[in-house]
Design a protein around this motif. Structure first.
Motif, PDB file in Angstrom:
ATOM      1  N   GLN A   1       0.827  -1.212   0.000  1.00  0.00           N
ATOM      2  CA  GLN A   1       0.000   0.000   0.000  1.00  0.00           C
ATOM      3  C   GLN A   1       0.861   1.261   0.000  1.00  0.00           C
ATOM      4  O   GLN A   1       0.548   2.242  -0.678  1.00  0.00           O
ATOM      5  CB  GLN A   1      -0.933   0.016   1.224  1.00  0.00           C
ATOM      6  N   GLU A   2       1.953   1.221   0.756  1.00  0.00           N
ATOM      7  CA  GLU A   2       2.852   2.384   0.800  1.00  0.00           C
ATOM      8  C   GLU A   2       3.510   2.615  -0.553  1.00  0.00           C
ATOM      9  O   GLU A   2       3.682   3.764  -0.979  1.00  0.00           O
ATOM     10  CB  GLU A   2       3.910   2.173   1.882  1.00  0.00           C
TER      11      GLU A   2
ATOM     12  N   LYS B   1       2.655  10.564 -10.211  1.00  0.00           N
ATOM     13  CA  LYS B   1       1.534   9.942 -10.915  1.00  0.00           C
ATOM     14  C   LYS B   1       1.668  10.046 -12.425  1.00  0.00           C
ATOM     15  O   LYS B   1       1.399   9.093 -13.162  1.00  0.00           O
ATOM     16  CB  LYS B   1       0.219  10.576 -10.457  1.00  0.00           C
TER      17      LYS B   1
ATOM     18  N   ALA C   1       0.907   4.118  -2.883  1.00  0.00           N
ATOM     19  CA  ALA C   1       0.663   5.511  -2.522  1.00  0.00           C
ATOM     20  C   ALA C   1       1.798   6.402  -2.996  1.00  0.00           C
ATOM     21  O   ALA C   1       1.573   7.522  -3.470  1.00  0.00           O
ATOM     22  CB  ALA C   1       0.488   5.630  -1.007  1.00  0.00           C
ATOM     23  N   TRP C   2       3.031   5.892  -2.888  1.00  0.00           N
ATOM     24  CA  TRP C   2       4.180   6.672  -3.349  1.00  0.00           C
ATOM     25  C   TRP C   2       4.177   6.804  -4.875  1.00  0.00           C
ATOM     26  O   TRP C   2       4.438   7.874  -5.417  1.00  0.00           O
ATOM     27  CB  TRP C   2       5.470   6.001  -2.882  1.00  0.00           C
TER      28      TRP C   2
ATOM     29  N   SER D   1      -2.865  -1.665  -8.732  1.00  0.00           N
ATOM     30  CA  SER D   1      -2.276  -0.655  -9.625  1.00  0.00           C
ATOM     31  C   SER D   1      -3.184  -0.457 -10.834  1.00  0.00           C
ATOM     32  O   SER D   1      -4.253  -1.069 -10.935  1.00  0.00           O
ATOM     33  CB  SER D   1      -0.872  -1.089 -10.063  1.00  0.00           C
TER      34      SER D   1
ATOM     35  N   TYR E   1       1.708   6.648  -7.030  1.00  0.00           N
ATOM     36  CA  TYR E   1       0.594   7.380  -7.622  1.00  0.00           C
ATOM     37  C   TYR E   1       0.306   8.704  -6.919  1.00  0.00           C
ATOM     38  O   TYR E   1      -0.744   9.292  -7.119  1.00  0.00           O
ATOM     39  CB  TYR E   1      -0.670   6.509  -7.611  1.00  0.00           C
ATOM     40  N   GLN E   2       1.248   9.171  -6.127  1.00  0.00           N
ATOM     41  CA  GLN E   2       1.056  10.490  -5.536  1.00  0.00           C
ATOM     42  C   GLN E   2       1.288  11.565  -6.594  1.00  0.00           C
ATOM     43  O   GLN E   2       1.747  11.282  -7.702  1.00  0.00           O
ATOM     44  CB  GLN E   2       1.995  10.687  -4.351  1.00  0.00           C
TER      45      GLN E   2
END
Length: 535
Positions: free
Chosen positions: A77-78, A89, A81-82, A231, A84-85
């Motif tokens: 998850q991390e 992204k 998140a990284w 993803s 697609y931040q």
């Protein structure tokens, strides 16, 4: 909807009425099933970038039961998140993970545990399909699985473009016990993968399905990166989905169902002999034979000696640092000694303190055999301290910071040297041009700066600035008749008259006789190697 679950595919094995049904599941369930973040070794995450479409930014996860230099680890998850931040992204086109586990870096020789078999199924021509077209592909794959009577896959992963990844997940990872065991496991794993792919592909052809195919290269690679559930597929912007419903299996059980009756053993005596396992018969590779003197050879030789002393005192290199130790020590040897000597030296180090097989040694050093990596001394210190955690270093030359006045003085000296060198180059160019023009039929009296301007790319101001020196230099390279030169009454700025000293009379006075009384023998001649027409 069936029991509030989305049914995606049903596989009927042979003529049996009993089906294996695959339902859409959550990404959290994927983490639970695959023990993401709780592995006994390292699993790797990666992403593909839009700029070059290459895999990069690999980050590990897991809880290794051994010492490793990969201290910074991250959850799935991390990582998503990284990736697609906001700052990443637009660059992220896909995210991947390794189904199998690794001792350290993602490398087949570094595999620590096998967790599953898989088949990667791509659409024809890698063309992204619509949702309805993708659904048709899923039903065709289910038909082929049932007709082929293959063991039912444990999980499906829908890539978002119409492609599918089929997984036969093990109930427990098959952990590598020793080198022989790793060799046997990988051989059996690849044999099973080849049989799974061949059988499914055979039935695809029999049933006449042409919109998809099995990617055998990706399915037979135990270190492969596969698409990560959760993803997005960059071509369709659809999420990669995870399906559950099939039974878990094991390497032994799956092999038995496919006809592999010999069980896998960790006993070296029963394992098949292989040239790769004979560490003491390592062929010398073909290397570049150039051994140019390295500017830092003396310091590197001292570092190599200190490193050998350290290895002698501490014994075996800890796991997780053996490949880097070999790589960097071999590069130092390559920089200070002949290639053959360096290779013999690294074999001795490997036999005493590391213990890789011949195949492993050649694989780890494959790039440094062909290329000598000349790291700076500062970079070597960083590698020794941060990556290898060794109490070794290369002594760097201390540089005192120059004062502003000293910097200005050195810059001035350097600028003058550069200016002088450029002026000399320009002068030689103009002299050669004048000599070529004279050889082509021009005379020195007919040559002017404007004539040279039409035959070169040098500016008018530069030609005028060098003109007198050019003529003087040319005059020293060809025979000159003083009698002819003195006939000219008006000398131009480029006349040779200013550069010729009349011969002295016997009385010692620099008085020239009249041109009419000048003897024909009284001529000024300068030796010339290049024949040029007289004026």
């Amino acid at each position: 909807m069936i029991r509030d679950k989305v049914l995606v595919a049903s596989v009927y094995a042979g003529t049996s009425a009993r089906a294996t049904r695959y339902y859409l599941s959550s990404n959290k369930q994927f983490d639970v099933d695959w023990h993401i973040g709780k592995e006994e070794a390292l699993r790797w995450f990666a992403r593909a970038r839009l700029s070059d479409n290459k895999v990069s930014d690999l980050k590990p996860c897991g809880q290794p039961t051994y010492e490793t230099r990969r201290k910074k680890r991250i959850s799935r998850q991390e990582y998503l998140a990284w990736a697609y931040q906001a700052t990443h992204k637009t660059e992220t086109t896909a995210c991947y993970l390794t189904p199998n586990l690794f001792f350290d870096w993602r490398n087949t020789q570094n595999i620590k545990g096998l967790t599953a078999h898989w088949l990667e199924i791509d659409t024809a021509g890698h063309t992204p399909l619509t949702a309805n077209q993708s659904w048709e592909i899923y039903q065709q794959i289910a038909d082929c699985l049932g007709a082929s009577n293959l063991p039912a896959p444990t999980n499906w992963v829908l890539t978002g473009s119409g492609g599918v990844h089929l997984y036969w997940r093990y109930d427990q990872p098959e952990l590598v016990q020793n080198k022989t065991h790793r060799f046997t496991l990988l051989k059996r794993w690849k044999d099973i993968a080849a049989k799974l792919g061949k059988k499914l592909e055979t039935w695809r052809i029999k049933l006449g399905y042409n919109d998809w195919k099995v990617d055998h290269g990706a399915s037979n690679d135990p270190s492969r990166l596969m698409r990560m559930p959760g993803s997005q597929h960059n071509k369709t912007a659809r999420e990669v989905l995870y399906l559950t419903g099939g039974p878990v299996t094991s390497l032994q059980m799956l092999g038995k169902k496919l006809g592999f009756k010999v069980p896998i053993t960790t006993d070296a005596a029963t394992a098949p002999a292989s040239k790769a396992m004979k560490a003491h018969h390592i062929r010398t590779p073909k290397v570049c034979t150039s051994i140019a003197r390295d500017p830092a050879a003396d310091k590197l030789a001292k570092l190599a000696k200190d490193w050998e002393v350290y290895l002698h005192r501490h014994g075996q290199v800890v796991k997780g640092k053996r490949d880097l130790t070999l790589f960097h020590l071999y590069n130092i040897y390559r920089r200070i000694m002949a290639p053959q000597t360096a290779w013999d030296k690294i074999i001795q180090i490997n036999d005493k303190y590391i213990g890789f097989t011949g195949q492993q040694l050649s694989a780890y050093l494959s790039s440094s055999i062909k290329t000598v990596y000349r790291y700076t001394l500062k970079r070597l210190n960083d590698i020794l301290t941060d990556e290898l955690e060794l109490p070794l270093s290369v002594q760097l030359k201390s540089r005192e910071k120059l004062s502003p006045a000293e910097q200005q003085r050195r810059q001035s000296i350097s600028a003058k040297k550069v200016s002088k060198a450029r002026a000399s180059t320009t002068l030689n160019t103009l002299v050669e041009l004048v000599l070529r023009l004279c050889k082509a039929g021009y005379t020195l009296t007919s040559l002017t700066p404007n004539v040279l301007l039409n035959h070169c790319q040098i500016s008018r101001a530069t030609i005028y600035r060098h003109w007198n020196k050019v003529i003087k230099t040319v005059q020293q390279r060809r025979p000159i008749q003083l009698k002819e030169l003195l006939k000219a009454q008006h000398y131009s700025s480029h006349s040779l008259g200013f550069f010729i000293t009349p011969p002295k009379s016997r009385s010692g006075n620099n008085v020239l006789k009249e041109p009419a009384e000048q003897s024909s023998a009284n001529l000024l001649s300068v030796h010339c190697d290049i024949p040029i027409p007289d004026i």
